[in-house]
Structure formats: structure tokens, C-alpha cells
Design a protein around this motif. Structure first.
Motif, PDB file in Angstrom:
ATOM      1  N   GLY A  56      16.792 -17.654  19.491  1.00 32.73           N
ATOM      2  CA  GLY A  56      15.785 -17.077  20.362  1.00 32.73           C
ATOM      3  C   GLY A  56      14.419 -17.686  20.187  1.00 32.73           C
ATOM      4  N   VAL A  57      13.402 -16.880  20.466  1.00 31.76           N
ATOM      5  CA  VAL A  57      12.023 -17.357  20.446  1.00 31.76           C
ATOM      6  C   VAL A  57      11.604 -17.697  19.021  1.00 31.76           C
ATOM      7  N   ARG A  58      10.642 -18.625  18.910  1.00 32.30           N
ATOM      8  CA  ARG A  58      10.081 -19.060  17.625  1.00 32.30           C
ATOM      9  C   ARG A  58      11.169 -19.551  16.670  1.00 32.30           C
ATOM     10  N   LYS A  59      12.192 -20.185  17.238  1.00 26.84           N
ATOM     11  CA  LYS A  59      13.301 -20.758  16.470  1.00 26.84           C
ATOM     12  C   LYS A  59      14.031 -19.716  15.623  1.00 26.84           C
ATOM     13  N   GLU A  60      13.963 -18.468  16.048  1.00 26.92           N
ATOM     14  CA  GLU A  60      14.660 -17.408  15.315  1.00 26.92           C
ATOM     15  C   GLU A  60      16.151 -17.482  15.601  1.00 26.92           C
ATOM     16  N   SER A  61      16.956 -17.235  14.595  1.00 27.08           N
ATOM     17  CA  SER A  61      18.409 -17.256  14.750  1.00 27.08           C
ATOM     18  C   SER A  61      19.026 -16.173  13.871  1.00 27.08           C
ATOM     19  N   ARG A  62      20.202 -15.741  14.249  1.00 24.75           N
ATOM     20  CA  ARG A  62      20.956 -14.761  13.473  1.00 24.75           C
ATOM     21  C   ARG A  62      22.435 -14.956  13.762  1.00 24.75           C
ATOM     22  N   THR A  63      23.264 -14.546  12.816  1.00 20.89           N
ATOM     23  CA  THR A  63      24.704 -14.733  12.937  1.00 20.89           C
ATOM     24  C   THR A  63      25.411 -13.400  12.740  1.00 20.89           C
ATOM     25  N   PHE A  64      26.341 -13.097  13.640  1.00 23.40           N
ATOM     26  CA  PHE A  64      27.191 -11.923  13.522  1.00 23.40           C
ATOM     27  C   PHE A  64      28.575 -12.381  13.059  1.00 23.40           C
ATOM     28  N   SER A  65      29.050 -11.807  11.971  1.00 27.58           N
ATOM     29  CA  SER A  65      30.406 -12.065  11.483  1.00 27.58           C
ATOM     30  C   SER A  65      31.234 -10.805  11.704  1.00 27.58           C
ATOM     31  N   ILE A  66      32.250 -10.919  12.535  1.00 31.07           N
ATOM     32  CA  ILE A  66      33.058  -9.766  12.931  1.00 31.07           C
ATOM     33  C   ILE A  66      34.291  -9.711  12.044  1.00 31.07           C
ATOM     34  N   GLY A  67      34.411  -8.626  11.275  1.00 27.90           N
ATOM     35  CA  GLY A  67      35.527  -8.504  10.347  1.00 27.90           C
ATOM     36  C   GLY A  67      36.840  -8.184  11.026  1.00 27.90           C
ATOM     37  N   ALA A  68      36.813  -7.309  12.031  1.00 26.97           N
ATOM     38  CA  ALA A  68      38.051  -6.907  12.697  1.00 26.97           C
ATOM     39  C   ALA A  68      37.723  -6.319  14.056  1.00 26.97           C
ATOM     40  N   TRP A  69      38.724  -6.371  14.928  1.00 29.22           N
ATOM     41  CA  TRP A  69      38.650  -5.732  16.236  1.00 29.22           C
ATOM     42  C   TRP A  69      39.648  -4.585  16.254  1.00 29.22           C
ATOM     43  N   LYS A  70      39.285  -3.516  16.962  1.00 30.52           N
ATOM     44  CA  LYS A  70      40.144  -2.337  17.009  1.00 30.52           C
ATOM     45  C   LYS A  70      40.239  -1.826  18.433  1.00 30.52           C
ATOM     46  N   ASP A  71      41.405  -1.274  18.748  1.00 30.18           N
ATOM     47  CA  ASP A  71      41.629  -0.718  20.076  1.00 30.18           C
ATOM     48  C   ASP A  71      41.129   0.722  20.131  1.00 30.18           C
ATOM     49  N   PHE A  72      40.200   0.990  21.049  1.00 33.40           N
ATOM     50  CA  PHE A  72      39.691   2.334  21.286  1.00 33.40           C
ATOM     51  C   PHE A  72      40.036   2.727  22.718  1.00 33.40           C
ATOM     52  N   SER A  73      41.099   3.500  22.866  1.00 33.05           N
ATOM     53  CA  SER A  73      41.525   3.983  24.193  1.00 33.05           C
ATOM     54  C   SER A  73      41.703   2.829  25.172  1.00 33.05           C
ATOM     55  N   GLY A  74      42.342   1.753  24.695  1.00 35.00           N
ATOM     56  CA  GLY A  74      42.607   0.609  25.556  1.00 35.00           C
ATOM     57  C   GLY A  74      41.494  -0.409  25.634  1.00 35.00           C
ATOM     58  N   VAL A  75      40.391  -0.206  24.899  1.00 35.88           N
ATOM     59  CA  VAL A  75      39.259  -1.134  24.898  1.00 35.88           C
ATOM     60  C   VAL A  75      39.102  -1.721  23.503  1.00 35.88           C
ATOM     61  N   GLN A  76      39.026  -3.054  23.408  1.00 32.51           N
ATOM     62  CA  GLN A  76      38.860  -3.734  22.137  1.00 32.51           C
ATOM     63  C   GLN A  76      37.378  -3.814  21.772  1.00 32.51           C
ATOM     64  N   LEU A  77      37.036  -3.305  20.574  1.00 35.41           N
ATOM     65  CA  LEU A  77      35.660  -3.346  20.094  1.00 35.41           C
ATOM     66  C   LEU A  77      35.641  -3.827  18.649  1.00 35.41           C
ATOM     67  N   PRO A  78      34.574  -4.543  18.245  1.00 34.15           N
ATOM     68  CA  PRO A  78      34.457  -4.943  16.832  1.00 34.15           C
ATOM     69  C   PRO A  78      34.138  -3.726  15.972  1.00 34.15           C
ATOM     70  N   THR A  79      34.932  -3.520  14.923  1.00 32.71           N
ATOM     71  CA  THR A  79      34.747  -2.320  14.101  1.00 32.71           C
ATOM     72  C   THR A  79      33.732  -2.522  12.985  1.00 32.71           C
ATOM     73  N   LEU A  80      33.698  -3.696  12.387  1.00 38.22           N
ATOM     74  CA  LEU A  80      32.768  -3.975  11.290  1.00 38.22           C
ATOM     75  C   LEU A  80      32.118  -5.329  11.525  1.00 38.22           C
ATOM     76  N   VAL A  81      30.780  -5.323  11.626  1.00 42.61           N
ATOM     77  CA  VAL A  81      30.028  -6.542  11.930  1.00 42.61           C
ATOM     78  C   VAL A  81      28.958  -6.729  10.864  1.00 42.61           C
ATOM     79  N   THR A  82      28.910  -7.922  10.286  1.00 40.96           N
ATOM     80  CA  THR A  82      27.889  -8.271   9.301  1.00 40.96           C
ATOM     81  C   THR A  82      26.825  -9.129   9.967  1.00 40.96           C
ATOM     82  N   LEU A  83      25.572  -8.755   9.780  1.00 35.30           N
ATOM     83  CA  LEU A  83      24.436  -9.460  10.378  1.00 35.30           C
ATOM     84  C   LEU A  83      23.695 -10.223   9.290  1.00 35.30           C
TER      85      LEU A  83
END
Length: 255
Positions: A164-191
Motif C-alpha cells: 500500500g501507501v508509503r511502501k507499507e506491506s503486510r502478509t496474511f498466512s492462512i492456517g486452515a479453511w473451514k466450511d461454514f454452512s456451505g461457505v469456505q472461510l479462513p479459520t486462523l490467520v496470522t498477520l
């Protein structure tokens, strides 16, 4: 008009002024109405601990609402329709209109910004190559903080880097995906970032209950007048029994 149509109209209008206009290539986190509860724990820029709880009410065809709870800070409600947005506080009740430049503000003392909520609700991305419908390198549309996002794979990436702005950066590491009522969502995310770190996890997610019909609009048949039991005809089968007092009267009249 849906949010997708509104965003498409804005992009088409802007593309008329640009010879190399890019096509809108949306990658929404959610495509259906759901309620998602997220919890976050961080080490912020000041190297102190910070946390928040968010209840996200997502409606693809209507407003998105985020109920943000902050410890030792004033909690608030963030409401966005893509074209306009506002924050609402309680005790005392105050409503604050927000412009696009306000999205750069941080949420409490956490490293997250209001722009992150806006991207969750109305996030759409511009495809660098319109011939590739699912690119791994995407540039964010209508974001005031982040310009691009690079993922390792789709549709369920394990890492995602944002710049993003001012050369800022960040990384999301997604540990696992889980099904919630037919929708896949990341359950644990490290920033992770040079200035801060943290983790996010989805506690629960479930579909929004469908709105029930107004009972006043439903046609109900008129209730028939019920005859009291006292005046009903009692069906009798076989020989009818005569009370003893009537039998004695009949014998007395015969004499």
C-alpha cells in the motif's frame, strides 16, 4: 441496484477517461448473506498489546454492518453501502459521516484500519490481464490504503501479501479453511509486518435468517361461527336410552 452493479458503473465511467482501462474482476470474501464473528489479538506499532471483537453482518444486496468491540475503548458500529458510510457510537448516541479519506484511520489501537472493513464488505479487484479471470496478482479497487494483493493460489490461498501507501506491506498466512454452512472461510490467520503482528480467527459464521412474511399481508380465511356444544345435535346409534324419571311418568300417564 446491487453493490456489484454500482461498483461496475463507477469503473465503467472511470474507464471512459482511460485508454487502457481495466475490467472489474471482483473477488469477494462472501457472496451470500451471513453473520461472521471474528476475534483479533495484536502487537501494535507502539509494541503494546491490542485486541478487538467484530460481528460482521454481510448483505450483498444491502448495507454491511460491523459491530466493533474494543476493550478500554469506545465501541462503535461501522455501516457501509460502498457509495457512502458512517460510524455510530452509543452513550451518547452519535453518528459520524465518513468520507473516503477517513478509511485510513486505525481501529482503536489495533493495526487494522477502517479500510479493511470496507474491503471485506465491498472489496473488488482490478484484473491486470482481463483474459485471465482468476489472476494471482490483483490491484485493489476503491481502496485508500492498499494498492495490490498477491496470493499463492486460488480460490483458497495459504498466503496473501498486500502492498500500500508509503511502501507499507503486510502478509496474511492462512492456517486452515473451514466450511461454514456451505461457505469456505479462513479459520486462523496470522498477520505479520515490519511494524506490527497479530492473529485473527473466525469464531462462528452462519447464514442470515430469511425475513419472514408480514402476517398482515397474508390472506387468512375467515373463521366460521362455531356452534356451542350445548346446541349441537348429538348423533345416537341404536336404541336411545330413556331416563328412569321419564319412564315412571309414562307409566303414570297410561294408567
Amino acid at each position: 441496484m446491487t453493490k456489484f452493479k454500482r461498483l461496475s458503473a463507477i469503473v465503467v465511467a472511470a474507464g471512459m477517461y482511460c485508454a487502457n482501462a481495466q475490467n472489474l474482476c471482483p473477488h469477494f470474501m462472501l457472496d451470500s448473506a451471513m453473520i461472521v464473528n471474528v476475534e483479533g489479538r495484536f502487537i501494535n506499532v507502539q509494541k503494546s498489546r491490542a485486541s478487538l471483537d467484530v460481528e460482521w453482518h454481510h448483505h450483498p444486496e444491502a448495507l454491511d454492518t460491523f459491530f466493533v468491540n474494543l476493550p478500554n475503548k469506545k465501541s462503535f458500529k461501522f455501516v457501509t453501502a460502498g457509495e457512502y458510510r458512517y460510524m455510530e457510537y452509543n452513550a451518547p448516541r452519535v453518528k459520524r459521516q465518513l468520507g473516503l479519506h477517513h478509511l485510513r484511520e486505525t481501529i482503536g489501537n489495533t493495526p487494522l484500519k477502517l479500510d479493511d472493513l470496507e474491503l471485506l464488505a465491498n472489496g473488488s479487484f482490478l484484473c491486470p490481464d482481463s483474459a485471465n479471470p482468476r489472476p494471482k496478482v490483483m490491484s485493489t479497487a476503491f481502496s485508500n490504503t492498499w494498492w495490490s494483493m498477491v496470493v499463492d493460489t486460488l480460490p483458497q490461498p495459504s498466503t496473501a501479501m498486500m502492498r500500500g501507501v508509503r511502501k507499507e506491506s503486510r502478509t496474511f498466512s492462512i492456517g486452515a479453511w473451514k466450511d461454514f454452512s456451505g461457505v469456505q472461510l479462513p479459520t486462523l490467520v496470522t498477520l505479520s509486518s515490519e511494524k506490527y503482528s497479530g492473529s485473527l480467527w473466525v469464531r462462528s459464521a452462519y447464514p442470515v435468517p430469511k425475513q419472514q412474511k408480514d402476517p398482515l399481508l397474508e390472506k387468512t380465511p375467515p373463521n366460521p361461527i362455531k356452534t356451542p356444544v350445548l346446541f349441537r345435535k348429538v348423533p345416537v346409534s341404536g336404541e336411545r336410552k330413556i331416563p328412569l324419571i321419564l319412564k315412571l311418568n309414562q307409566e303414570f300417564l297410561r294408567e
